[in-house]
Design an enzyme around this catalytic site. Structure first.
Site, short mmCIF file in Angstrom:
data_model
loop_
_atom_site.label_atom_id
_atom_site.label_comp_id
_atom_site.label_asym_id
_atom_site.label_seq_id
_atom_site.Cartn_x
_atom_site.Cartn_y
_atom_site.Cartn_z
N HIS A 61 -3.23 1.35 -4.85
CA HIS A 61 -4.65 1.20 -4.54
C HIS A 61 -5.49 2.35 -5.07
O HIS A 61 -5.03 3.50 -5.13
CB HIS A 61 -4.85 1.12 -3.02
N LYS A 70 -7.27 12.02 -2.41
CA LYS A 70 -6.53 11.87 -1.15
C LYS A 70 -5.56 13.02 -0.95
O LYS A 70 -4.95 13.50 -1.90
CB LYS A 70 -5.74 10.56 -1.14
N TYR A 130 -3.73 10.23 5.80
CA TYR A 130 -4.33 10.76 4.58
C TYR A 130 -5.82 10.97 4.76
O TYR A 130 -6.50 10.24 5.45
CB TYR A 130 -4.03 9.90 3.36
N ASP A 166 -1.28 -7.08 -2.43
CA ASP A 166 -0.42 -6.26 -3.28
C ASP A 166 0.55 -7.11 -4.10
O ASP A 166 0.87 -6.77 -5.24
CB ASP A 166 0.34 -5.23 -2.44
#
Length: 187
Positions: A61, A70, A130, A166
């Protein structure tokens, strides 16, 4: 704190100091000044956490145009975490780096904007946290097929449990270059 560069400039592995005793452990997961001095500037504006079971794979992603850097770590359990450079004109376009993160080893990975991110769960369960530099923006969301043969990620699991999104994500070569982030050459 020990910072290690990876094969792709900008992606960093962080090994915080872990203090263990008979009560358990303590580690600092983020401190703005210390991380900024290591090249991890933020500012981080959103924190996320996922809980997943063994065999789950989340990713790959990213967001564009509202890109996100991130800072990723496993709070509990163990994951194999991956960053893929998808910046058009990058000398590392389509290349990946991966590392094992766990609640036990306390390691973190910093993934700059312009990279697709994903991970698979290696333990019975995992909690992954995250920090992001930009809030989630559905209109900027992009996915790349987790097992794109042009990228060739050496995932440690063969038949992961995937979301419908996904499982049907396009290969990197099938995403229009105008949808992908651009590489900005360092000055």
């Amino acid at each position: 704190m020990n910072i290690q560069k990876t094969a792709i400039p900008g992606v960093l592995l962080i090994e915080p100091e872990i203090y263990k005793d008979d009560r358990g452990l303590f580690l600092e997961t983020f401190q703005a000044e210390r991380y900024a001095s290591a090249g991890i500037g933020g500012p981080f504006v959103q924190d996320n956490m996922s809980c997943s079971r063994a065999g789950v794979l989340r990713g790959l992603h990213l967001q564009n145009p509202r890109g996100q850097a991130k800072l990723v770590f496993a709070v509990e359990g163990e994951i194999f975490d991956v960053a893929v450079d998808v910046r058009v004109d990058s000398p590392h376009f389509g290349k990946w780096v991966g590392t094992t993160l766990s609640g036990e080893n306390g390691r973190q990975i910093y993934i700059p904007e312009g990279f697709a991110h994903g991970f698979c769960v290696l333990s019975p369960t995992a909690r992954v946290a995250y920090k992001c530099t930009t809030p989630y923006d559905r209109a900027s969301e992009l996915s790349v097929f987790w097992n794109d043969p042009d990228i060739g990620i050496a995932w440690p699991i063969k038949s992961p449990h995937l979301s419908a999104k996904d499982a049907t994500a396009p290969r990197l070569r099938d995403i229009g270059r105008d949808r992908l982030p651009r590489f900005n050459k360092p000055r």
